[in-house]
Design an enzyme around this catalytic site. Structure first.
Site, PDB file in Angstrom:
ATOM      1  N   MET A  75     -30.303  -0.168  -7.813  1.00 54.36           N
ATOM      2  CA  MET A  75     -30.098   1.242  -7.456  1.00 54.36           C
ATOM      3  C   MET A  75     -30.258   2.176  -8.668  1.00 54.36           C
ATOM      4  O   MET A  75     -29.946   3.362  -8.591  1.00 54.36           O
ATOM      5  CB  MET A  75     -28.715   1.431  -6.841  1.00 54.36           C
ATOM      6  CG  MET A  75     -28.478   0.626  -5.572  1.00 54.36           C
ATOM      7  SD  MET A  75     -29.706   0.958  -4.274  1.00 54.36           S
ATOM      8  CE  MET A  75     -29.875  -0.703  -3.581  1.00 54.36           C
ATOM      9  N   MET A 115     -26.870   2.197 -18.215  1.00 53.75           N
ATOM     10  CA  MET A 115     -27.338   0.885 -17.762  1.00 53.75           C
ATOM     11  C   MET A 115     -28.391   0.323 -18.709  1.00 53.75           C
ATOM     12  O   MET A 115     -28.475  -0.896 -18.898  1.00 53.75           O
ATOM     13  CB  MET A 115     -27.906   0.965 -16.338  1.00 53.75           C
ATOM     14  CG  MET A 115     -26.882   1.259 -15.254  1.00 53.75           C
ATOM     15  SD  MET A 115     -25.315   0.360 -15.394  1.00 53.75           S
ATOM     16  CE  MET A 115     -25.867  -1.349 -15.347  1.00 53.75           C
ATOM     17  N   GLU A 116     -29.199   1.197 -19.293  1.00 54.96           N
ATOM     18  CA  GLU A 116     -30.226   0.743 -20.229  1.00 54.96           C
ATOM     19  C   GLU A 116     -29.583   0.127 -21.478  1.00 54.96           C
ATOM     20  O   GLU A 116     -30.015  -0.924 -21.960  1.00 54.96           O
ATOM     21  CB  GLU A 116     -31.131   1.920 -20.624  1.00 54.96           C
ATOM     22  CG  GLU A 116     -32.145   2.304 -19.568  1.00 54.96           C
ATOM     23  CD  GLU A 116     -31.552   2.995 -18.337  1.00 54.96           C
ATOM     24  OE1 GLU A 116     -30.366   3.420 -18.385  1.00 54.96           O
ATOM     25  OE2 GLU A 116     -32.264   3.110 -17.324  1.00 54.96           O
ATOM     26  N   ASP A 130     -30.781 -18.437 -25.753  1.00 57.66           N
ATOM     27  CA  ASP A 130     -31.997 -19.205 -25.471  1.00 57.66           C
ATOM     28  C   ASP A 130     -32.569 -19.855 -26.735  1.00 57.66           C
ATOM     29  O   ASP A 130     -32.998 -21.003 -26.711  1.00 57.66           O
ATOM     30  CB  ASP A 130     -33.050 -18.287 -24.850  1.00 57.66           C
ATOM     31  CG  ASP A 130     -34.354 -19.006 -24.554  1.00 57.66           C
ATOM     32  OD1 ASP A 130     -34.308 -20.083 -23.923  1.00 57.66           O
ATOM     33  OD2 ASP A 130     -35.429 -18.503 -24.949  1.00 57.66           O
TER      34      ASP A 130
END
Lengths: 164, 164, 164, 164, 164, 164
Positions: A75, A115-116, A130
């Site tokens: 959203m 959000m970024e 990772d």
């Protein structure tokens, strides 16, 4: 009290309408971290382990993730990101080492850039995981939260109480 | 001790060669969480707030993120994800509520599916933040870590000590 | 002589059918380069300019581009990339400096990995241009070509004559 | 002399802050090429080979790549591309034929559109390679460079000396 | 009767587990269409309107969409697409013209390729709309459905009754 | 009569130049549908089938597709989508049930938002197909078309005749 803003009148999610919101300069800073053992810490930071490269890859990943935020978060509005900066620090916690990740994202847009910043911080931490997981799968990504935002109608926000 | 596996002989990052690794059935489970205040908790879970929709969006976001993991994490190999399942639980912590997120990802591939599970869990939490941030920007995404993996040459892994 | 393989019987492009091709281990190496002036060369390579970081970013970009090749090149099949390695070398040409880029990509797939190696090499060079263009917009990306491939029905290929 | 603009004060790459740069109309033109043998040239250009289709696919690929530039190039800002035009020409070089590719990209944005033009030109050439590689893997993508830009604070740029 | 296969035991959507399904050669053919007025029909098909280019762009779009299906459709598994072919036909309906779109997609995978064929057909039609909408916004994309599938445990399917 | 606007002077497709078009508030509404049998209808709508979840996933897919439109449709300009809302209704047609999908997309941009609304509606329908296809592969996605647009130089459009 404000209401949930992502629901339409059928009670389902929608992307809220920001057509009439003013553009303004906005900034948001988010924090994340990842705790690694001493062997990984030394690998990342020592000259023999090509200092900086794990962090260099993580940083590129974080910046690219900031640009992909509206693709990742359903959203979330697409906004023209105008800058991203990622800072790293190390903190020793008993026998382990915590990589502190601080991401500041900026935009000149109609909605905030929180959000970024949060997404970039998360992807940064995931990338360190990772690149080091062959040594230890037990690394823990720490709490991830907003530390500051400025700009926009809701004004500035700063976390004033520490996160435990 | 195993060495960092993402560096080439110039000391720079590379995507490690897994051409000759055997395909096998692999599974990984990751944990994340997000702590919200009572008002958000009630909004998400009560019938009046259209129960399940925030979680439904978060879950779709998590599953889609699992499929985008190798696009997000630079040195991560693309693998054919064969299944993703996301479970939610709530836990009360004093006056707040913690949404527990557990993601299991599966593949029949030549390398592990840990990053997919971790990425999905992170994006799931980020999406909850996005959908509720109009009510409170102080929500905290909790620690994110691997709880279990199976399959592959390095065998099974289960976190046996709790994360503090 | 073999025919163009990307056209259907209406004379339009199609993605050729490789359903019945055998999977095999395949490798391809591509070459590109970018010529920069002395000031940029020194900036990239000297300790004061944080040696290696332009190249670190370029390399991450190249590896990520290899994974996006079938998204970028319309008729290119998606293949499971199993490894990517990027090597850099410098060569002085009169008063300028040429960054030589060599990318080796591998797969265990039903079609070759040449496009992945070529795309990664191109994006690597483009990224160096992007990171240095504030200093000089006149940088030239050099010829880009396949130097070697192995595996698959058409067998091995090595460029035997130098590219002028 | 201007300095490298993509590094933060930790010496690592960042996406530079353009929040306060003015929007202006900007344009950039980039050049690339690919040299093919006579058989491929005839295939692409003759009526029997459905004239234009290889170029049609390449052109679509180039335009789509222009829109993906900020996804591909790590430190590149997302900008609202307002137009892309790709022109092709052929030039005979001894027994071979060189496809000249010229891409003009436009934006009304806060930063230049050079990377979009260069990326589109590169992907255009890569796509021709992909569609013809069954006939000859020895094709060479030629030098790729900026020929013109206009708009923005740094003003206009035109390459005045030919690229050898 | 078979049950909905995309729900987990919390009643929420999941990506179903296909880890243990056998790989097999699979094929699916989908149909879509778009009805345009005579002026657009002539524009697309006459020599003066550069015959074939609207269709060439639509076709490239369709093929690229087939490869992005698992990115677009949330619960869709990523599968290695091994071929896509798109056929066009025209049918006159009173004063209008209907472009018939038939897409066949193939894979050697653990799950079917129906969604890829359907998505490609839809995006193909959407692209024709996009390229002609300056002339008429009233174009209608016709019914879109599966006409055939083969391979996999559920066996072959052919639509035997015409769609009204 | 206006001409095809996506062709350059070589007769090939280009992304038309909108650099000098004014930004304005724009809105577009598109319609699609999918016809399902009674068993699927009951599965989607009954409490036992966790009412709303198929639609919740479809809706998220539609909204995310709106944001990906310029990635999917080759000549489509990237525009800053400022809102997307998707409404569902059911209509019984003899023994079957038709899910009516209505998508409204908004932007404050230099070009229209029709393609975003149409793409979202299509992907919404495709997602319902995907989630129910284990029960019946014969579902038909209905006609897809624009019902309304407002804003921009060409002004408002409303479909006044029903689509048969």
């Amino acid at each position: 009290m404000s209401e949930f803003t992502h629901f339409n009148d059928q009670g389902r999610a929608k992307m809220v309408d920001i057509t009439n919101k003013q553009e303004s300069n906005r900034s948001a800073t988010a924090h994340s971290s990842i705790t690694v053992n001493e062997s990984i810490y030394k690998g990342i930071t020592s000259n023999q382990m090509k200092k900086g490269d794990v962090l260099a890859v993580a940083q590129v990943a974080g910046i690219m993730a900031a640009k992909q935020t509206s693709t990742m978060i359903p959203m979330c509005h697409p906004i023209p990101i105008s800058g991203v900066d990622i800072q790293f620090d190390w903190k020793q916690i008993k026998e382990n080492y915590q990589l502190l990740i601080s991401v500041t994202a900026k935009t000149k847009g109609s909605t905030g850039v929180e959000m970024e910043a949060l997404s970039a911080a998360s992807v940064c931490a995931l990338t360190v995981y990772d690149m080091c997981k062959a040594l230890d799968k037990g690394m823990v990504i720490g709490q991830t939260y907003l530390t500051h935002k400025s700009g926009g109608k809701t004004g500035d926000y700063s976390r004033d109480e520490p996160v435990e």
